[in-house]
Design an enzyme around this catalytic site. Sequence first.
Site, PDB file in Angstrom:
ATOM      1  N   CYS A  13       0.800  -1.241   0.000  1.00 50.22           N
ATOM      2  CA  CYS A  13       0.000   0.000   0.000  1.00 50.22           C
ATOM      3  C   CYS A  13       0.822   1.276   0.000  1.00 50.22           C
ATOM      4  O   CYS A  13       0.763   2.069  -0.935  1.00 50.22           O
ATOM      5  CB  CYS A  13      -0.913   0.061   1.227  1.00 50.22           C
ATOM      6  SG  CYS A  13      -2.106  -1.259   1.362  1.00 50.22           S
ATOM      7  N   HIS A  63      -2.083   5.811   2.423  1.00 50.32           N
ATOM      8  CA  HIS A  63      -2.062   4.739   3.412  1.00 50.32           C
ATOM      9  C   HIS A  63      -1.979   5.377   4.795  1.00 50.32           C
ATOM     10  O   HIS A  63      -0.986   6.012   5.123  1.00 50.32           O
ATOM     11  CB  HIS A  63      -0.863   3.825   3.188  1.00 50.32           C
ATOM     12  CG  HIS A  63      -0.731   2.756   4.222  1.00 50.32           C
ATOM     13  ND1 HIS A  63      -1.521   1.628   4.215  1.00 50.32           N
ATOM     14  CD2 HIS A  63       0.072   2.649   5.295  1.00 50.32           C
ATOM     15  CE1 HIS A  63      -1.193   0.882   5.243  1.00 50.32           C
ATOM     16  NE2 HIS A  63      -0.239   1.466   5.910  1.00 50.32           N
TER      17      HIS A  63
HETATM   18 CA   LIG Z   1      -3.094  -2.120  -0.709  1.00 48.73          CA
END
Ligand SMILES: [Ca+2]
Length: 510
Positions: free
Chosen positions: A90, A146
């Site tokens: 991410c 993220h």
């Molecule tokens: Ca991800």
Amino acid sequence: MNIERLPRLLSRPQCCMAILLTMGVLSGTPQLAPAVEPATRPNVVFIAIDDQNDWIGHLGGHPLAKTPHLDRLAEQGTTFLNAHCQAPLCNPSRTSLMLSLRPTTTGVYGLAPWFRTLDDWKDRVTLPQHFQAHGYRTLSAGKIYHGGVGGPAQRVKEFDVWGPAGGIGVKPEKKLIPPTPMGNHPLMDWGVFPHNDEDKGDYLVASWAVEQIQSAKHDEPFFLAAGFFLPHVPCYATQKWFDLYPDDDSVLPVIDENDRADTPRFSWYLHWSLPEPRLKWVQENNQWRNLIRSYLACTSFVDAQVGRILAALEKAGLAENTVVVVWGDHGWHLGEKGITGKNTLWDRGTRVPLIFSGPGVKSGQRCNQPAELLDIYPTLVELCGLKTREDLEGISLTPQLKDARAKRERPAITSHNPGNHGIRSERWRYIRYADGTEELYDMQRDPREWINQAGNAEFAKVIEEHRKWLPTGDRPPAPGSKHRVLTYDVGTDTATWEDSPVRRQDPIPQ
Ligand SMILES: [Ca+2]
Ligand SMILES: [Ca+2]
């Protein structure tokens, strides 16, 4: 930019940085001059799907995947069949996409740090900020970056308007599956349980996006980002979505049980010790089919949320003047190569959906050219007539959006920590790990990447051609790097995974 020079630029980030600094483009003050009058610019709807691999109907990653809304969007626009993330995780993938810089340039490889904590990138103009600077109203809901982006003062710098955070939403009282290895992580869960779709984080994100579209001013362009959390674990879905997939073994991916026999030991280091269970565990605990149905059910549920946003654009009369882009941040294994989860350099870990539609995009096209997520930034800038930036590492996909056959010289490059790179061209997948071990797959003859051809002398020239694209001089992990960070010391042949040494004789964690 001269495409011939790109490998050299890539291989010398410090040199590249020096050029950029000389050009004054990393100073944090963008040189902005509107290229098109704001009122005539198209809107942007920017949709992220977390951990979404190529199990999307028209991508063919799974023969049973049902994603009618994404498939229709692909029919209306151009879809990239060979699109790959720049990092199979991410935070580094999203950082790369939003800055159009490679992980090897930013030094962001792990789940931390947030790039704004780094001196080099604290004032760097992101994709939405570039739109903001050109008179766009920027809005965001769900998972775009993220984790959190800091306090209210920082949030308004990133986007003008913030909607719901989304995420998991309603959860069962306790985990649905047996305790998983490596600490029984709370996110490692999946299955069906009674709840309402309307209580899910992703439903709320879509509802908010629909409201923003309905109330949008038609004389001010907007950049609306909606980030869906599913099919990230925990993959919870309601019965209706499970019922789309048969409760039998026909849902299982075709695998070679002995697939890792010809992959280097170092390939295991990239996902050495993680909460995501191995194939062995899901098989032994009768969870493989359940995981696959759960992932597919969540994919179909998210597809329906994308459909709600697209329907709102149509209803508001904005579809004609809105560029829609849908992307996944990296792939996900569901048993292939003996694992579940991300953090690999194979197609299952790097291949993602990437679809564009709207003004400037030819409809009904499927592009086989390699594309990278960091190309989204320069592509949107060009599609919307904003001032182009010379300091991005992505290359605009607009030639392919006009004619899908237009060649791209550069392969798609994915990096997972310094020294580990996957190079995906139209036909081949080449991987080189930090200890020098390699893999090569002929994706036309062997699309499941079962037969490692790296030792086959017949393909020495292919390997040589792909090696030219390997980033070198990779930045070491940035200060504050942690979670899924792997380094390698060539002198002692010691890999370090999350601060612990991994030695040649250590058993592979199952
Ligand atoms: Ca991800
Ligand atoms: Ca194999």
